[in-house]
Design a protein around this motif. Structure first.
Motif, PDB file in Angstrom:
ATOM      1  N   TYR A  30     -54.074 -31.392 -54.277  1.00 37.24           N
ATOM      2  CA  TYR A  30     -53.804 -31.522 -55.806  1.00 37.24           C
ATOM      3  C   TYR A  30     -55.074 -31.667 -56.153  1.00 37.24           C
ATOM      4  CZ  TYR A  30     -52.746 -33.841 -60.193  1.00 37.24           C
ATOM      5  OH  TYR A  30     -52.443 -34.277 -61.384  1.00 37.24           O
ATOM      6  N   GLU A  31     -55.971 -32.383 -55.538  1.00 39.47           N
ATOM      7  CA  GLU A  31     -57.290 -32.670 -56.253  1.00 39.47           C
ATOM      8  C   GLU A  31     -57.994 -31.207 -56.282  1.00 39.47           C
ATOM      9  OE1 GLU A  31     -59.298 -35.398 -53.970  1.00 39.47           O
ATOM     10  OE2 GLU A  31     -58.159 -37.056 -54.347  1.00 39.47           O
ATOM     11  N   VAL A  32     -58.049 -30.585 -55.337  1.00 35.85           N
ATOM     12  CA  VAL A  32     -58.425 -29.114 -55.281  1.00 35.85           C
ATOM     13  C   VAL A  32     -58.013 -28.358 -56.468  1.00 35.85           C
ATOM     14  CG1 VAL A  32     -58.818 -27.059 -53.787  1.00 35.85           C
ATOM     15  CG2 VAL A  32     -59.095 -29.210 -52.671  1.00 35.85           C
ATOM     16  N   ASN A  33     -56.685 -28.435 -56.727  1.00 29.67           N
ATOM     17  CA  ASN A  33     -55.951 -27.450 -57.390  1.00 29.67           C
ATOM     18  C   ASN A  33     -56.641 -27.945 -58.947  1.00 29.67           C
ATOM     19  OD1 ASN A  33     -54.737 -26.114 -55.705  1.00 29.67           O
ATOM     20  ND2 ASN A  33     -52.747 -27.504 -55.954  1.00 29.67           N
ATOM     21  N   ILE A  34     -56.774 -29.239 -59.300  1.00 25.93           N
ATOM     22  CA  ILE A  34     -57.465 -29.748 -60.436  1.00 25.93           C
ATOM     23  C   ILE A  34     -58.910 -29.257 -60.820  1.00 25.93           C
ATOM     24  CG2 ILE A  34     -58.017 -31.821 -61.736  1.00 25.93           C
ATOM     25  CD1 ILE A  34     -54.988 -31.383 -61.854  1.00 25.93           C
ATOM     26  N   LYS A  35     -59.582 -29.505 -59.618  1.00 30.98           N
ATOM     27  CA  LYS A  35     -60.959 -28.936 -59.661  1.00 30.98           C
ATOM     28  C   LYS A  35     -61.175 -27.360 -59.805  1.00 30.98           C
ATOM     29  CE  LYS A  35     -62.620 -32.727 -56.854  1.00 30.98           C
ATOM     30  NZ  LYS A  35     -63.402 -33.068 -55.283  1.00 30.98           N
ATOM     31  N   ALA A  36     -60.257 -26.703 -59.136  1.00 32.87           N
ATOM     32  CA  ALA A  36     -60.157 -25.079 -59.304  1.00 32.87           C
ATOM     33  C   ALA A  36     -59.944 -25.162 -60.696  1.00 32.87           C
ATOM     34  CB  ALA A  36     -59.273 -24.831 -58.397  1.00 32.87           C
ATOM     35  N   GLU A  37     -58.856 -25.805 -61.479  1.00 34.32           N
ATOM     36  CA  GLU A  37     -58.372 -25.420 -62.703  1.00 34.32           C
ATOM     37  C   GLU A  37     -59.583 -25.730 -63.616  1.00 34.32           C
ATOM     38  OE1 GLU A  37     -54.832 -26.816 -65.848  1.00 34.32           O
ATOM     39  OE2 GLU A  37     -54.950 -27.564 -63.835  1.00 34.32           O
ATOM     40  N   LEU A  38     -60.258 -26.728 -63.662  1.00 31.19           N
ATOM     41  CA  LEU A  38     -61.408 -27.126 -64.401  1.00 31.19           C
ATOM     42  C   LEU A  38     -62.385 -25.934 -64.291  1.00 31.19           C
ATOM     43  CD1 LEU A  38     -61.761 -31.051 -63.948  1.00 31.19           C
ATOM     44  CD2 LEU A  38     -60.649 -29.628 -65.613  1.00 31.19           C
ATOM     45  N   GLU A  39     -62.609 -25.647 -63.206  1.00 33.01           N
ATOM     46  CA  GLU A  39     -63.777 -24.456 -62.770  1.00 33.01           C
ATOM     47  C   GLU A  39     -63.371 -23.284 -63.654  1.00 33.01           C
ATOM     48  OE1 GLU A  39     -66.662 -24.433 -61.560  1.00 33.01           O
ATOM     49  OE2 GLU A  39     -66.708 -26.725 -61.107  1.00 33.01           O
ATOM     50  N   VAL A  40     -62.138 -22.846 -63.405  1.00 34.94           N
ATOM     51  CA  VAL A  40     -61.584 -21.656 -64.220  1.00 34.94           C
ATOM     52  C   VAL A  40     -61.665 -21.671 -65.611  1.00 34.94           C
ATOM     53  CG1 VAL A  40     -59.322 -20.236 -64.675  1.00 34.94           C
ATOM     54  CG2 VAL A  40     -59.799 -20.871 -62.186  1.00 34.94           C
ATOM     55  N   ALA A  41     -61.424 -22.968 -66.117  1.00 34.94           N
ATOM     56  CA  ALA A  41     -61.606 -23.262 -67.662  1.00 34.94           C
ATOM     57  C   ALA A  41     -62.944 -22.972 -68.016  1.00 34.94           C
ATOM     58  CB  ALA A  41     -60.924 -24.631 -68.096  1.00 34.94           C
ATOM     59  N   HIS A  42     -63.833 -23.544 -67.248  1.00 35.91           N
ATOM     60  CA  HIS A  42     -65.321 -23.625 -67.435  1.00 35.91           C
ATOM     61  C   HIS A  42     -65.777 -22.098 -67.510  1.00 35.91           C
ATOM     62  CE1 HIS A  42     -69.193 -25.066 -67.838  1.00 35.91           C
ATOM     63  NE2 HIS A  42     -69.624 -24.605 -66.798  1.00 35.91           N
ATOM     64  N   LEU A  43     -65.356 -21.532 -66.510  1.00 32.71           N
ATOM     65  CA  LEU A  43     -65.757 -20.051 -66.402  1.00 32.71           C
ATOM     66  C   LEU A  43     -65.021 -19.282 -67.840  1.00 32.71           C
ATOM     67  CD1 LEU A  43     -64.885 -19.056 -62.822  1.00 32.71           C
ATOM     68  CD2 LEU A  43     -67.180 -19.245 -63.754  1.00 32.71           C
ATOM     69  N   HIS A  44     -63.891 -19.623 -68.190  1.00 30.70           N
ATOM     70  CA  HIS A  44     -63.462 -18.981 -69.320  1.00 30.70           C
ATOM     71  C   HIS A  44     -64.430 -19.427 -70.519  1.00 30.70           C
ATOM     72  CE1 HIS A  44     -59.808 -16.941 -68.386  1.00 30.70           C
ATOM     73  NE2 HIS A  44     -59.343 -18.023 -67.635  1.00 30.70           N
ATOM     74  N   GLU A  45     -64.608 -20.564 -70.675  1.00 29.43           N
ATOM     75  CA  GLU A  45     -65.739 -20.967 -71.732  1.00 29.43           C
ATOM     76  C   GLU A  45     -67.139 -20.174 -71.807  1.00 29.43           C
ATOM     77  OE1 GLU A  45     -66.341 -25.197 -71.304  1.00 29.43           O
ATOM     78  OE2 GLU A  45     -64.077 -25.742 -71.913  1.00 29.43           O
ATOM     79  N   LYS A  46     -67.484 -20.184 -70.347  1.00 25.57           N
ATOM     80  CA  LYS A  46     -68.939 -19.296 -70.143  1.00 25.57           C
ATOM     81  C   LYS A  46     -68.386 -17.553 -70.954  1.00 25.57           C
ATOM     82  CE  LYS A  46     -71.098 -21.846 -66.814  1.00 25.57           C
ATOM     83  NZ  LYS A  46     -71.735 -21.802 -65.336  1.00 25.57           N
TER      84      LYS A  46
END
Length: 292
Positions: free
Chosen positions: A249-265
């Motif tokens: 679950y922690e990994v999924n949350i971190k991956a979701e945040l990373e994907v959102a960060h990539l979308h922002e970039k």
């Protein structure tokens, strides 16, 4: 409440002060008593003072994005904490909780100025404490990037000899050597009591004649104990699966945040490219006119 000058004795942070300076500082210091599990301050609370542990222990912790508690440091006797809020004049970045009945000395900003005016070297102790906290935070970041399930389970529970033995039995009972060993045992036992050993006076053969009551009892007892040990190991495996689910679950949350960060970039790059194209379109007529 003001503290007694004797409370300053034995604390490295006040070793540079002489008797008169300790007495002057004790008049303005506050003495704080905490009960076990009592919260001194919470993350986000305003703070303009730091604390020195006289005796006892204080846990400094924060909560990550998943709501799990991360222990940053456990301040013991003689250690200071809460200095970051004093230096930055910002809200508390952690929650301080007493792990046991604890005695603290409270220093506000004016007390620190008085101490540093008399002995500027004392500021090095506070810088050392801040550096230690920074190193602990860096270590936590390194260890929490990806956790091993087995290591996480080992942290939660210290395995006893019985649990280790149960794990070994659960592994061994599902292996080929276990099957071959019992097959050889049954063949030898049945052969001894039907073909090899001499007949008894009552016409039966061996020490456990057919229908092999002794063998049945031994195997039944073995099955009872083996099932208990397997269940013990299965319960621990269930706990391990729960830890694995939490880590996933922690990994999924971190991956979701990373994907959102990539979308922002990506959005930022897209907007920058649109601005650049709009600027080039404005320059294109002028460049065409100059060539003409």
């Amino acid at each position: 409440m003001p503290c007694d000058v004797d409370l300053l004795a034995g604390i490295p942070f006040f070793e540079l002060l002489d008797e008169h300076e300790c007495a002057a500082l004790a008049d303005v210091l506050d003495h704080v008593q905490l009960a076990e599990s009592e919260i001194l301050y919470r993350q986000g609370d305003p703070g303009d003072d730091l604390y020195v542990v006289r005796h006892g222990a204080v846990e400094l912790s924060v909560k990550d994005i998943t709501g799990q508690k991360i222990v940053l440091h456990e301040a013991g006797a003689g250690e200071l904490f809460g200095a970051l809020a004093v230096v930055e004049n910002e809200p508390r970045n952690a929650t301080a909780t007493a792990l046991e009945p604890t005695s603290l000395l409270l220093l506000d900003r004016d007390d620190l100025l008085l101490l540093y005016q008399q002995h500027p070297e004392a500021a090095l102790a506070m810088l050392a404490a801040l550096s230690h906290m920074n190193r602990e935070s860096s270590r936590l970041l390194q260890t929490r990037v990806s956790r091993n399930v087995n290591d996480a389970v080992e942290e939660q529970q210290r395995l006893s000899i019985l649990v280790r033995f149960a794990d070994f039995l659960a592994w061994f009972s599902g292996s080929m050597p276990f099957l071959l060993l019992h097959t050889a045992w049954f063949i030898i036992w049945i052969s001894l009591n039907t073909l090899i050993l001499p007949r008894n006076p009552d016409g039966t053969r061996g020490f456990d004649p057919f229908p092999f009551g002794l063998l049945t009892m031994i195997v039944s007892l073995e099955a009872i104990f083996l099932s208990c040990f397997v269940l013990i190991s299965a319960n621990r495996q269930a706990e391990k699966d729960k830890v694995r689910a939490d880590i996933e679950y922690e990994v999924n949350i971190k991956a979701e945040l990373e994907v959102a960060h990539l979308h922002e970039k990506t959005d930022a790059i897209y907007e920058a490219m649109l601005e650049r194209f709009a600027h080039l379109e404005k320059l294109l007529p002028h460049a065409t006119a100059e060539k003409a």
